[in-house]
Design a protein around this motif. Sequence first.
Motif, mmCIF file in Angstrom:
data_model
loop_
_atom_site.group_PDB
_atom_site.id
_atom_site.type_symbol
_atom_site.label_atom_id
_atom_site.label_comp_id
_atom_site.label_asym_id
_atom_site.label_seq_id
_atom_site.Cartn_x
_atom_site.Cartn_y
_atom_site.Cartn_z
ATOM 1 N N MET A 54 -0.945 18.631 -37.364
ATOM 2 C CA MET A 54 -0.640 17.318 -36.844
ATOM 3 C C MET A 54 -1.948 16.548 -36.729
ATOM 4 O O MET A 54 -2.911 17.045 -36.171
ATOM 5 N N LYS A 55 -1.973 15.336 -37.262
ATOM 6 C CA LYS A 55 -3.187 14.524 -37.279
ATOM 7 C C LYS A 55 -2.849 13.095 -36.881
ATOM 8 O O LYS A 55 -1.928 12.489 -37.427
ATOM 9 N N ALA A 56 -3.600 12.554 -35.935
ATOM 10 C CA ALA A 56 -3.440 11.161 -35.531
ATOM 11 C C ALA A 56 -4.040 10.257 -36.608
ATOM 12 O O ALA A 56 -4.909 10.673 -37.370
ATOM 13 N N VAL A 57 -3.593 9.005 -36.651
ATOM 14 C CA VAL A 57 -4.036 8.055 -37.659
ATOM 15 C C VAL A 57 -4.634 6.827 -36.980
ATOM 16 O O VAL A 57 -4.139 6.380 -35.944
ATOM 17 N N GLY A 58 -5.712 6.273 -37.567
ATOM 18 C CA GLY A 58 -6.312 5.028 -37.078
ATOM 19 C C GLY A 58 -6.898 5.151 -35.686
ATOM 20 O O GLY A 58 -7.679 6.043 -35.403
ATOM 21 N N ARG A 59 -6.487 4.252 -34.785
ATOM 22 C CA ARG A 59 -6.991 4.234 -33.409
ATOM 23 C C ARG A 59 -6.095 5.015 -32.446
ATOM 24 O O ARG A 59 -6.217 4.894 -31.236
ATOM 25 N N ASN A 60 -5.193 5.813 -32.986
ATOM 26 C CA ASN A 60 -4.276 6.604 -32.156
ATOM 27 C C ASN A 60 -4.904 7.931 -31.766
ATOM 28 O O ASN A 60 -5.733 8.487 -32.484
ATOM 29 N N ILE A 61 -4.466 8.432 -30.610
ATOM 30 C CA ILE A 61 -4.920 9.719 -30.094
ATOM 31 C C ILE A 61 -3.682 10.497 -29.661
ATOM 32 O O ILE A 61 -2.828 9.954 -28.949
ATOM 33 N N ILE A 62 -3.592 11.741 -30.077
ATOM 34 C CA ILE A 62 -2.503 12.615 -29.630
ATOM 35 C C ILE A 62 -3.055 13.467 -28.499
ATOM 36 O O ILE A 62 -4.108 14.102 -28.651
ATOM 37 N N ILE A 63 -2.350 13.472 -27.370
ATOM 38 C CA ILE A 63 -2.833 14.182 -26.184
ATOM 39 C C ILE A 63 -1.742 15.077 -25.613
ATOM 40 O O ILE A 63 -0.566 14.913 -25.907
ATOM 41 N N ARG A 64 -2.168 16.003 -24.775
ATOM 42 C CA ARG A 64 -1.254 16.844 -23.994
ATOM 43 C C ARG A 64 -1.601 16.587 -22.533
ATOM 44 O O ARG A 64 -2.716 16.865 -22.082
ATOM 45 N N LYS A 65 -0.632 16.044 -21.793
ATOM 46 C CA LYS A 65 -0.859 15.763 -20.376
ATOM 47 C C LYS A 65 -0.990 17.057 -19.588
ATOM 48 O O LYS A 65 -0.302 18.028 -19.868
ATOM 49 N N LEU A 66 -1.853 17.051 -18.582
ATOM 50 C CA LEU A 66 -1.968 18.191 -17.681
ATOM 51 C C LEU A 66 -0.921 18.038 -16.591
ATOM 52 O O LEU A 66 -0.728 16.964 -16.041
ATOM 53 N N LYS A 67 -0.239 19.114 -16.283
ATOM 54 C CA LYS A 67 0.799 19.084 -15.247
ATOM 55 C C LYS A 67 0.145 19.093 -13.876
ATOM 56 O O LYS A 67 -0.694 19.933 -13.581
ATOM 57 N N GLU A 68 0.548 18.144 -13.037
ATOM 58 C CA GLU A 68 0.014 18.074 -11.680
ATOM 59 C C GLU A 68 0.890 18.804 -10.683
ATOM 60 O O GLU A 68 0.428 19.220 -9.641
ATOM 61 N N GLY A 69 2.172 18.922 -10.985
ATOM 62 C CA GLY A 69 3.083 19.569 -10.052
ATOM 63 C C GLY A 69 3.381 18.674 -8.869
ATOM 64 O O GLY A 69 3.285 17.464 -8.935
ATOM 65 N N THR A 70 3.737 19.269 -7.751
ATOM 66 C CA THR A 70 4.063 18.493 -6.559
ATOM 67 C C THR A 70 2.846 18.372 -5.663
ATOM 68 O O THR A 70 1.970 19.228 -5.646
ATOM 69 N N THR A 71 2.812 17.278 -4.903
ATOM 70 C CA THR A 71 1.760 17.074 -3.923
ATOM 71 C C THR A 71 2.415 16.789 -2.580
ATOM 72 O O THR A 71 3.579 16.387 -2.514
#
Length: 88
Positions: A1-18
């Motif tokens: 999987m490869k992003a194109v142009g000015r795009n960024i593919i990310i994986r969010k970090l889970k924060e859970g409950t606070t």
Amino acid sequence: MKAVGRNIIIRKLKEGTTSTKGGLLLAETQREDIRYTEATIVSLGDEAAATGLEENGKIFFDRHSGHKIEVNRETYHVIKLQDVVVVL
């Protein structure tokens, strides 16, 4: 999987409950006071790579930006370069 142009593919970090001062438990989606979310970069587009960002790097981005994609039953987010606010 490869992003194109000015795009960024990310994986969010889970924060859970606070917990609030009063002991109320809040889910990640209920935290309206926090605008930016931490994530790990999975892939950078050609133009985004020229800015000094690196794959597997940690960033903070505007949580209201981008959209979700699912690849092989894993959820990723696609954001634009201008949505990155902090590089760790």
